[in-house]
Design a protein around this motif. Structure first.
Motif, PDB file in Angstrom:
ATOM      1  N   GLY A 123      43.144  47.592  43.939  1.00 13.53           N
ATOM      2  CA  GLY A 123      42.896  48.289  42.590  1.00 13.53           C
ATOM      3  C   GLY A 123      41.339  48.443  42.730  1.00 13.53           C
ATOM      4  O   GLY A 123      40.763  48.429  41.798  1.00 13.53           O
ATOM      5  N   ALA A 124      40.868  49.086  43.963  1.00  7.21           N
ATOM      6  CA  ALA A 124      39.405  49.319  44.132  1.00  7.21           C
ATOM      7  C   ALA A 124      38.535  48.206  43.641  1.00  7.21           C
ATOM      8  O   ALA A 124      37.680  48.324  42.501  1.00  7.21           O
ATOM      9  N   GLY A 125      38.663  47.023  44.538  1.00 11.54           N
ATOM     10  CA  GLY A 125      37.599  45.723  44.189  1.00 11.54           C
ATOM     11  C   GLY A 125      37.912  45.133  42.812  1.00 11.54           C
ATOM     12  O   GLY A 125      37.337  44.116  42.313  1.00 11.54           O
ATOM     13  N   THR A 126      39.346  45.302  42.188  1.00 13.52           N
ATOM     14  CA  THR A 126      39.455  44.496  40.944  1.00 13.52           C
ATOM     15  C   THR A 126      40.175  43.229  41.209  1.00 13.52           C
ATOM     16  O   THR A 126      39.854  42.400  40.388  1.00 13.52           O
ATOM     17  N   LEU A 127      41.057  43.037  42.230  1.00  7.17           N
ATOM     18  CA  LEU A 127      41.516  41.691  42.488  1.00  7.17           C
ATOM     19  C   LEU A 127      41.474  41.402  44.082  1.00  7.17           C
ATOM     20  O   LEU A 127      41.639  42.559  44.691  1.00  7.17           O
ATOM     21  N   PRO A 128      41.145  40.257  44.517  1.00  2.00           N
ATOM     22  CA  PRO A 128      41.370  39.828  45.856  1.00  2.00           C
ATOM     23  C   PRO A 128      42.872  40.118  46.326  1.00  2.00           C
ATOM     24  O   PRO A 128      43.630  40.022  45.528  1.00  2.00           O
ATOM     25  N   LEU A 129      42.825  40.637  47.422  1.00  7.15           N
ATOM     26  CA  LEU A 129      44.117  40.804  47.921  1.00  7.15           C
ATOM     27  C   LEU A 129      44.969  39.734  48.366  1.00  7.15           C
ATOM     28  O   LEU A 129      44.654  39.048  49.436  1.00  7.15           O
ATOM     29  N   THR A 130      46.131  39.453  47.555  1.00  9.62           N
ATOM     30  CA  THR A 130      46.746  38.066  47.797  1.00  9.62           C
ATOM     31  C   THR A 130      48.320  38.639  47.447  1.00  9.62           C
ATOM     32  O   THR A 130      48.273  39.530  46.415  1.00  9.62           O
ATOM     33  N   GLU A 131      49.164  37.811  47.806  1.00 12.25           N
ATOM     34  CA  GLU A 131      50.620  38.052  47.854  1.00 12.25           C
ATOM     35  C   GLU A 131      50.878  37.897  46.025  1.00 12.25           C
ATOM     36  O   GLU A 131      51.427  39.118  45.613  1.00 12.25           O
ATOM     37  N   ALA A 132      50.389  36.910  45.494  1.00  9.66           N
ATOM     38  CA  ALA A 132      50.542  36.804  43.814  1.00  9.66           C
ATOM     39  C   ALA A 132      50.048  38.023  43.321  1.00  9.66           C
ATOM     40  O   ALA A 132      50.605  38.612  42.104  1.00  9.66           O
ATOM     41  N   ASN A 133      48.771  38.370  43.588  1.00 10.18           N
ATOM     42  CA  ASN A 133      48.063  39.391  42.736  1.00 10.18           C
ATOM     43  C   ASN A 133      48.581  40.670  43.144  1.00 10.18           C
ATOM     44  O   ASN A 133      48.804  41.702  41.965  1.00 10.18           O
ATOM     45  N   LEU A 134      49.228  40.957  44.381  1.00 10.42           N
ATOM     46  CA  LEU A 134      50.025  42.214  44.583  1.00 10.42           C
ATOM     47  C   LEU A 134      51.096  42.445  43.706  1.00 10.42           C
ATOM     48  O   LEU A 134      51.491  43.480  43.095  1.00 10.42           O
ATOM     49  N   GLU A 135      52.040  41.337  43.665  1.00  5.44           N
ATOM     50  CA  GLU A 135      53.132  41.426  42.725  1.00  5.44           C
ATOM     51  C   GLU A 135      52.764  41.571  41.288  1.00  5.44           C
ATOM     52  O   GLU A 135      53.429  42.393  40.822  1.00  5.44           O
ATOM     53  N   ASP A 136      51.559  40.948  40.888  1.00  2.00           N
ATOM     54  CA  ASP A 136      51.224  41.320  39.476  1.00  2.00           C
ATOM     55  C   ASP A 136      50.825  42.547  39.401  1.00  2.00           C
ATOM     56  O   ASP A 136      51.022  43.241  38.369  1.00  2.00           O
ATOM     57  N   TRP A 137      50.156  43.213  40.333  1.00  2.00           N
ATOM     58  CA  TRP A 137      49.626  44.552  40.205  1.00  2.00           C
ATOM     59  C   TRP A 137      50.934  45.419  40.027  1.00  2.00           C
ATOM     60  O   TRP A 137      50.948  46.672  39.331  1.00  2.00           O
ATOM     61  N   LEU A 138      52.012  45.392  40.715  1.00  2.00           N
ATOM     62  CA  LEU A 138      53.031  46.123  40.829  1.00  2.00           C
ATOM     63  C   LEU A 138      54.034  45.962  39.429  1.00  2.00           C
ATOM     64  O   LEU A 138      54.474  47.088  39.008  1.00  2.00           O
ATOM     65  N   ILE A 139      53.792  44.904  38.838  1.00  2.00           N
ATOM     66  CA  ILE A 139      54.694  44.584  37.792  1.00  2.00           C
ATOM     67  C   ILE A 139      53.693  45.236  36.579  1.00  2.00           C
ATOM     68  O   ILE A 139      54.105  45.842  35.697  1.00  2.00           O
ATOM     69  N   ALA A 140      52.435  45.078  36.274  1.00  2.00           N
ATOM     70  CA  ALA A 140      51.688  45.495  35.427  1.00  2.00           C
ATOM     71  C   ALA A 140      50.105  46.147  35.565  1.00  2.00           C
ATOM     72  O   ALA A 140      49.185  45.453  35.390  1.00  2.00           O
ATOM     73  N   PRO A 141      50.079  47.193  36.335  1.00  2.00           N
ATOM     74  CA  PRO A 141      48.836  47.634  36.802  1.00  2.00           C
ATOM     75  C   PRO A 141      47.965  48.173  35.825  1.00  2.00           C
ATOM     76  O   PRO A 141      46.878  47.807  35.799  1.00  2.00           O
ATOM     77  N   GLU A 142      48.752  48.630  34.515  1.00  2.00           N
ATOM     78  CA  GLU A 142      47.837  49.114  33.421  1.00  2.00           C
ATOM     79  C   GLU A 142      47.303  47.928  32.902  1.00  2.00           C
ATOM     80  O   GLU A 142      46.136  48.027  32.262  1.00  2.00           O
ATOM     81  N   HIS A 143      47.992  46.775  32.878  1.00  2.00           N
ATOM     82  CA  HIS A 143      47.416  45.530  32.186  1.00  2.00           C
ATOM     83  C   HIS A 143      45.956  44.981  32.833  1.00  2.00           C
ATOM     84  O   HIS A 143      45.201  44.424  32.285  1.00  2.00           O
ATOM     85  N   ILE A 144      46.195  45.179  34.200  1.00  2.00           N
ATOM     86  CA  ILE A 144      44.897  44.466  35.163  1.00  2.00           C
ATOM     87  C   ILE A 144      43.864  45.645  35.076  1.00  2.00           C
ATOM     88  O   ILE A 144      42.582  45.557  35.058  1.00  2.00           O
ATOM     89  N   LYS A 145      44.222  46.978  34.935  1.00  2.00           N
ATOM     90  CA  LYS A 145      43.089  48.072  35.161  1.00  2.00           C
ATOM     91  C   LYS A 145      43.442  49.222  34.223  1.00  2.00           C
ATOM     92  O   LYS A 145      44.364  50.102  34.501  1.00  2.00           O
TER      93      LYS A 145
END
Ligand code: CUA
Length: 345
Positions: free
Chosen positions: A296-318
Motif C-alpha cells: 500500500g505504498a509504504g503503509t505496512l511492512p510486507l508480511t504474510e499477515a499484513n498482506l492478508e489484512d490488506w486483502l480483507i480490508a484495504p479501505e480500513h488500512i488506507k
C-alpha cells in the motif's frame, strides 16, 4: 521501595532519596528527555533532510544551517538590544542617534543581510546550462495514492514497478514526474528537494545519491484522504548491485502456485503480473511484488499477515484506496492469493 510501588500521596522528596533533587527538577529533566526523544524521532535518518545522502540534500542542509546561524546571530543582537533597552541607562538619546539607529538597524542591516542570504540561496539553484545526459532516467507517475515507477533501461525499454524506488549510488538520476489525477509532490528528503507531479505536464527533477542505504520518500502535497499514506522506500545501491536488481525486475514473473485463485478473483483486471497476467494496468504492477518492502505504498511492512489484512480490508488500512475488499472470498482462496503474491520475487 521501588519507585513504581510508592503510594501516590508520598511526598515527592521522600522517595527521590537523593538530597538536592526535587520532584520538579526531575519532572523538568524528564520532560526535557521526552522532548529530546520526540525531536530525535523526528530526525530519523531515513526521512531527514538534515541527514543528507545526496548532492542536493547536502547543499540544502548547508543552506539551512547557514540561515539558522545567521538567524541566531540576529536574534541575539535584537534580544541584547531589548534587554539593554529595559535595563540600560534611561537618559534620553539625541535625535541624531535615534535616526542613525533606525537607518542602520532598519534599512542598511536588513538590506545587506537579506541580499547576502539571497546570493547564497541563488547559488544553489540547479544550473541547466551544464546539464548533461543523466546516468539514469526514471518515469514517475503519482496516482491516488501510490507511485507508478518505470526505469529506462539502456536499450530504451521501460521496466515498470511500483511504490519502491531503487537508485545507483553516485549516479545522476533524472525523474520525469507526472500525475493522472490531482497534484502530488515527489520528495525524498535525504536526497534532495521536492517537486510537484502535475496532471497533463511533466516536471523534471535530478537527484544524485551519495550514500548507500534505505531512505523514505513521501508525497509532499495534500492529495486526498490517504495523502499521508503515499510513501515509498528508496534503496540506494552500489552501481553493480543496482544493475543486477534492474535486470531481475525486467524479467517476467516466474509461474507460482496460487495463480488460479489470483485469476478467479479478478485481480488481473487491475494489476499486471508480466508473463502471467497482462491485461489491467489500473493498479500497481505486481510482477515482483514479493521482493518489495511494503504494502500500500509504504503503509505496512510486507508480511504474510499484513498482506492478508490488506486483502480483507484495504479501505480500513488506507482510506480512499481504489482496491476493493476481498473479505468475501473463501479463506483458502485468499490464502492462495497471498502465497502467490509473496512468491513473486
Ligand atoms: Cu499524493 Cu499527497
Amino acid at each position: 521501595m521501588h519507585k513504581s510501588c510508592v503510594p501516590f500521596n508520598t511526598p515527592a522528596r521522600e522517595y527521590m532519596g537523593q538530597a538536592g533533587r526535587t520532584w520538579t527538577g526531575n519532572a523538568c529533566r524528564f520532560s526535557l528527555l521526552a522532548l529530546t526523544a520526540v525531536w530525535l524521532a523526528g530526525c530519523n535518518t531515513e526521512q531527514s533532510a538534515l541527514h543528507p545522502a545526496g548532492q542536493d540534500a547536502a547543499e540544502l542542509a548547508d543552506l539551512f544551517w547557514f540561515m539558522t546561524a545567521i538567524g541566531a546571530v540576529v536574534w541575539c543582537v535584537f534580544m541584547g538590544a531589548a534587554v539593554y533597552a529595559i535595563l540600560g541607562k534611561k537618559a534620553p538619546r539625541s535625535e541624531k542617534f535615534a535616526d542613525r539607529l533606525v537607518f542602520f538597524g532598519g534599512v542598511v542591516f536588513p538590506t545587506i543581510g537579506l541580499a547576502a542570504l539571497l546570493v547564497v540561496g541563488l547559488a544553489l539553484l540547479p544550473s541547466w546550462a551544464e546539464a548533461d545526459t543523466p546516468d539514469l532516467r526514471v518515469h514517475v507517475t503519482a496516482e491516488q495514492f501510490w507511485w507508478r515507477i518505470a526505469y529506462e533501461a539502456e536499450d530504451g525499454t521501460l521496466v515498470e514497478t511500483a511504490n519502491e524506488l531503487h537508485l545507483p549510488n553516485g549516479a545522476t538520476a533524472e525523474f520525469a514526474l507526472t500525475s493522472t489525477d490531482v497534484i502530488h509532490s515527489f520528495w525524498i528528503p535525504p536526497l534532495g528537494g521536492k517537486m510537484d507531479a502535475i496532471p497533463g505536464r511533466t516536471n523534471v527533477l535530478r537527484l544524485e545519491p551519495t550514500k548507500e542505504g534505505v531512505y523514505r520518500g513521501v508525497c509532499a502535497e495534500f492529495c486526498g484522504t490517504s495523502h499521508a499514506l503515499m510513501a515509498f522506500p528508496v534503496v540506494v545501491h552500489e552501481a553493480g548491485e543496482f544493475n543486477a536488481w534492474l535486470e531481475q525486475q525486467r524479467q517476467p514473473a516466474r509461474p507460482a502456485p496460487g495463480r488460479e485463485a489470483f485469476d478467479a478473483a479478478g485481480c488481473g483486471a487491475c494489476h499486471i503480473v508480466r508473463g502471467i497476467s497482462e491485461e489491467g494496468a489500473v493498479g500497481p504492477d505486481l510482477t515482483h511484488f514479493g521482493s518489495r518492502r511494503t504494502i500500500g505504498a509504504g503503509t505496512l511492512p510486507l508480511t504474510e499477515a499484513n498482506l492478508e489484512d490488506w486483502l480483507i480490508a484495504p479501505e480500513h488500512i488506507k482510506p480512499g484506496v481504489r482496491m476493493p475488499s476481498f473479505a468475501t472470498l473463501p479463506d483458502q482462496d485468499r490464502e492462495a492469493i497471498v502465497q502467490f503474491l509473496l512468491e513473486l520475487k
